[in-house]
Structures are given as C-alpha cells and as structure tokens.
Design a protein around this motif. Structure first.
Motif, PDB file in Angstrom:
ATOM      1  N   SER A 190      -5.088   4.979   2.011  1.00 53.27           N
ATOM      2  CA  SER A 190      -6.150   4.161   2.593  1.00 53.27           C
ATOM      3  C   SER A 190      -7.369   5.008   2.923  1.00 53.27           C
ATOM      4  CB  SER A 190      -5.647   3.452   3.853  1.00 53.27           C
ATOM      5  OG  SER A 190      -4.617   2.542   3.537  1.00 53.27           O
ATOM      6  N   ALA A 191      -7.133   6.203   3.477  1.00 50.39           N
ATOM      7  CA  ALA A 191      -8.243   7.081   3.835  1.00 50.39           C
ATOM      8  C   ALA A 191      -9.022   7.511   2.592  1.00 50.39           C
ATOM      9  CB  ALA A 191      -7.717   8.301   4.586  1.00 50.39           C
TER      10      ALA A 191
ATOM     11  N   SER B  10       0.825   5.440   3.208  1.00 52.09           N
ATOM     12  CA  SER B  10      -0.194   4.408   3.053  1.00 52.09           C
ATOM     13  C   SER B  10      -1.480   4.826   3.758  1.00 52.09           C
ATOM     14  CB  SER B  10       0.317   3.076   3.611  1.00 52.09           C
ATOM     15  OG  SER B  10       0.687   3.202   4.972  1.00 52.09           O
ATOM     16  N   PHE B  11      -1.334   5.551   4.871  1.00 49.10           N
ATOM     17  CA  PHE B  11      -2.521   6.019   5.588  1.00 49.10           C
ATOM     18  C   PHE B  11      -3.346   6.965   4.726  1.00 49.10           C
ATOM     19  CE2 PHE B  11      -4.635   9.222   8.217  1.00 49.10           C
ATOM     20  CZ  PHE B  11      -5.450   8.406   9.000  1.00 49.10           C
TER      21      PHE B  11
ATOM     22  N   LYS C 258     -10.877   4.435   1.042  1.00 49.78           N
ATOM     23  CA  LYS C 258     -12.054   4.062   1.832  1.00 49.78           C
ATOM     24  C   LYS C 258     -13.171   5.090   1.657  1.00 49.78           C
ATOM     25  CE  LYS C 258     -13.999   1.402   5.020  1.00 49.78           C
ATOM     26  NZ  LYS C 258     -13.451   1.326   6.383  1.00 49.78           N
ATOM     27  N   ARG C 259     -12.810   6.378   1.627  1.00 50.25           N
ATOM     28  CA  ARG C 259     -13.814   7.426   1.490  1.00 50.25           C
ATOM     29  C   ARG C 259     -14.539   7.346   0.150  1.00 50.25           C
ATOM     30  NH1 ARG C 259     -10.610  11.240   1.431  1.00 50.25           N
ATOM     31  NH2 ARG C 259     -10.741  11.929  -0.738  1.00 50.25           N
TER      32      ARG C 259
ATOM     33  N   VAL D  86       0.839  -1.192   0.000  1.00 49.14           N
ATOM     34  CA  VAL D  86       0.000   0.000   0.000  1.00 49.14           C
ATOM     35  C   VAL D  86       0.885   1.256   0.000  1.00 49.14           C
ATOM     36  CG1 VAL D  86      -1.768   1.291   1.257  1.00 49.14           C
ATOM     37  CG2 VAL D  86      -1.880  -1.208   1.159  1.00 49.14           C
TER      38      VAL D  86
ATOM     39  N   SER E 287     -11.065  -0.534   2.070  1.00 44.31           N
ATOM     40  CA  SER E 287      -9.653  -0.185   2.165  1.00 44.31           C
ATOM     41  C   SER E 287      -8.888  -0.813   1.007  1.00 44.31           C
ATOM     42  CB  SER E 287      -9.084  -0.693   3.491  1.00 44.31           C
ATOM     43  OG  SER E 287      -9.004  -2.113   3.474  1.00 44.31           O
ATOM     44  N   PRO E 288      -7.668  -0.332   0.726  1.00 47.62           N
ATOM     45  CA  PRO E 288      -6.857  -0.969  -0.321  1.00 47.62           C
ATOM     46  C   PRO E 288      -6.642  -2.458  -0.069  1.00 47.62           C
ATOM     47  CG  PRO E 288      -5.919   1.154   0.254  1.00 47.62           C
ATOM     48  CD  PRO E 288      -7.009   0.900   1.245  1.00 47.62           C
ATOM     49  N   ARG E 289      -6.429  -2.837   1.166  1.00 45.11           N
ATOM     50  CA  ARG E 289      -6.218  -4.253   1.467  1.00 45.11           C
ATOM     51  C   ARG E 289      -7.482  -5.069   1.203  1.00 45.11           C
ATOM     52  NH1 ARG E 289      -2.765  -1.855   5.279  1.00 45.11           N
ATOM     53  NH2 ARG E 289      -0.614  -2.658   5.125  1.00 45.11           N
ATOM     54  N   GLN E 290      -8.633  -4.533   1.563  1.00 44.41           N
ATOM     55  CA  GLN E 290      -9.883  -5.236   1.287  1.00 44.41           C
ATOM     56  C   GLN E 290     -10.118  -5.358  -0.212  1.00 44.41           C
ATOM     57  OE1 GLN E 290     -12.342  -2.567   3.610  1.00 44.41           O
ATOM     58  NE2 GLN E 290     -12.721  -4.140   5.177  1.00 44.41           N
ATOM     59  N   HIS E 291      -9.751  -4.303  -0.949  1.00 40.39           N
ATOM     60  CA  HIS E 291      -9.876  -4.356  -2.414  1.00 40.39           C
ATOM     61  C   HIS E 291      -8.999  -5.463  -2.977  1.00 40.39           C
ATOM     62  CE1 HIS E 291      -9.906  -3.082  -6.618  1.00 40.39           C
ATOM     63  NE2 HIS E 291      -8.590  -3.034  -6.579  1.00 40.39           N
TER      64      HIS E 291
END
Length: 314
Positions: free
Chosen positions: A292-293, A288-289, A296-297, A276, A302-306
């Motif tokens: 990710s934000a 990465s934060f 998710k928005r 990420v 999140s990138p990991r979930q994607h």
C-alpha cells in the motif's frame, strides 16, 4: 519469460472477434468498434487504411495492419471512396443511416461481404485488452502500422483463413490461438524494423547481462531482488551491473523492479478473490502495508482505491 512473452501474456485472445471480409470495389468501411487492438490482413486484392489526418497507407496482398484503438479508422479500395458501412462496438455492422447489415451481407460462418469470389478479401481480428501489463504493449506501438509482406515469414495466415470459416468443437479456442500466433509473429517483425522505435527495455533483452536480469525479474517478481543479488546472478560486479542496466533500460534496476511489481499488482487486484495481502506476497512485498505504501507513493492512490476505480468503470 522474455519481454514480448510478458507483453502478450495480457492480450491473449479469449473469444476474440474474427471475420473474413470479401468485397468488390468500390468499397469503404468506417471501423468504429473501439477495439483496443486490431489486425487486418490483406489476402486478395488491395486497399487503403486511413487514420484521422494521417496520410493514407496502402495495403497490398500479404500486408498486415495493426491498429491501436480505440480511435476509428477507415478501410477502402481507394482513399477517395467514401464509407458505405460502419462497424460499431459489439461488432454490429450498419449502413451510414444505422440500418443493420449482418443478415444482408452474411455469407456464411464468420464471412461477410458481396460474394465469396469478390476481388478483395481481408481477415480482421480484434482484441479487447485491459490491464496494466497489456498497456505496456499498446504504449510501445504507434496508432497504426503496416508490416509489409516479405518482411516476415509465417504459414499461419493461410491456416487462419481456412479455420475462420469452420464451426467445429473447440473452434473459438483454435481461432484465439491462431490469432495470438499471428500477432506475435507480426510484432516480432515490427520490433525488428528500424522505424519501430522499440522501447529501451525491449532492446535491452538482447544484452547478455541486462537481458538475463530482466528475465529473472519477470519470472520471479516475488524474489527479494537487490542490485547486488541481480549482479551476482548475472556474473558481474554491482557497479558494472547498475551502470549497464541504467544505460540500456533508461532507469535503475530497483526503479524498474518497483514499477514492474506495481504493474503486476494493479492487474492482480482486478481478480475477484484477491486481497491486498495476497497480491503483496505475489509481487514481492512482505505485507499489505508495504504494498500500500509503495502503491500510494508511486501511483498516488492506495490499492483499494485503485480497485474501487476499476469497479466504477465497469
């Protein structure tokens, strides 16, 4: 890089399926191969293409059909001719009862049908496309379209017809690149047509200010662009740039930039060694934060979930 180059960077052929089909009437082919994008070029004779409940579309010599999958469609010498052949995923050719036909109808290298001298000859090429960038190309196309002969001019098709039956070193790469050239040429002709309903961001490339800004965004998404820096780079005031960009593209410069960065990130996350953090730096986020934000928005995950969802689909 311009809009079309960007779109085609994703669906570049790699080991694409290519076939020369030669048939005598009556003939009918039910294409159920689930290819994401297919090109059919009528080289000799003529025929019809049918998609769902839509009216049959006539194919004449020199016409090119582009079909956006995975919906099945029918190719036939006449709309009333029922299919005798089915093409399944993996490019398996069978009868309506499932009997394999590859050996029975094979006529040599990448050639299939009744006889090499048959009255109808078509070239068929298919792409299996994945990724968010490529999705922009697909979303800009109708389910099926015909670019008529005479509305575009290219010497590539005869070259492809000659090369498709060869089996020389590097042949697959040669065919991939030729198929790419055909697709680019046909899409340029299609997007120039009034009925193409070309997306606003594609048409905006013709504007000297907004087009220049779009190319800068495409070429360097990691740059910390702002409305002010883009306006300065294109030589107009901030207010003029923001208004002109929004009017032509249909969204603000920063909304477009965010969407493009996240589209790129979604594709980059498919790479096995990508993290990420490394993806964030490539698309213009400082950490990465931060990526990710934003992910998710805008996308709800999140990138990991994607990435996990992509792995689960394979």
């Amino acid at each position: 890089m311009d809009a079309l180059a960007n779109l085609l960077d994703g669906p570049r052929a790699r080991g694409a399926f290519l076939l020369k089909v030669v048939l005598d009437p009556p003939w009918g082919i039910h294409v159920k191969d689930e290819a994401t994008l297919a090109l059919v070029t009528m080289m000799r004779g003529g025929g019809w293409v049918m998609l769902g409940d839509a009216a049959p579309m006539r194919m004449n010599v020199g016409d090119v059909v582009i079909a956006r999958g995975p919906a099945p469609y029918v190719l036939a010498d006449d709309p009333a001719t029922p299919p005798q052949v089915v093409i399944l995923p993996g490019d398996h050719c069978v009868t309506l009862w499932g009997e394999p036909l590859a050996e029975k109808l094979g006529l040599g290298i990448r050639t299939w049908g009744d006889s090499v001298d048959s009255g109808t000859m078509m070239l068929i090429g298919t792409y299996q496309i994945s990724g968010e960038v490529s999705r922009r190309l697909l979303d800009a196309l109708p389910p099926m379209m015909i670019v008529p002969a005479g509305t575009w001019d290219s010497p590539i098709i005869p070259v492809l017809a000659d090369e498709i039956v060869k089996d020389e070193p590097g042949q697959s790469v040669v065919l991939d690149r030729l198929l790419d050239l055909v697709l680019i040429t046909v899409l340029r002709a299609w997007f120039a047509r009034a009925e193409a309903e070309t997306p606003a961001w594609y048409r905006a490339h013709g504007d000297p200010v907004v087009g220049a800004a779009l190319r800068m965004i495409y070429n360097d998404p990691a740059q910390p662009w702002t409305v002010a820096s883009l306006a300065d780079a294109t030589g107009v005031s901030r207010a003029t740039f923001a208004r002109r960009f929004t009017e032509l593209v249909g969204e603000s410069p920063m909304a477009f930039l965010t969407d493009w960065r996240l589209v790129l990130a979604a594709d980059l996350l498919q790479e096995p060694d990508a993290t990420v953090g490394s993806v964030a730096r490539k698309v213009g986020y400082g950490s990465s934060f931060a990526l990710s934000a934003a992910f998710k928005r805008v996308r709800g995950v999140s990138p990991r979930q994607h990435r996990e969802s992509l792995v689960a689909e394979r």
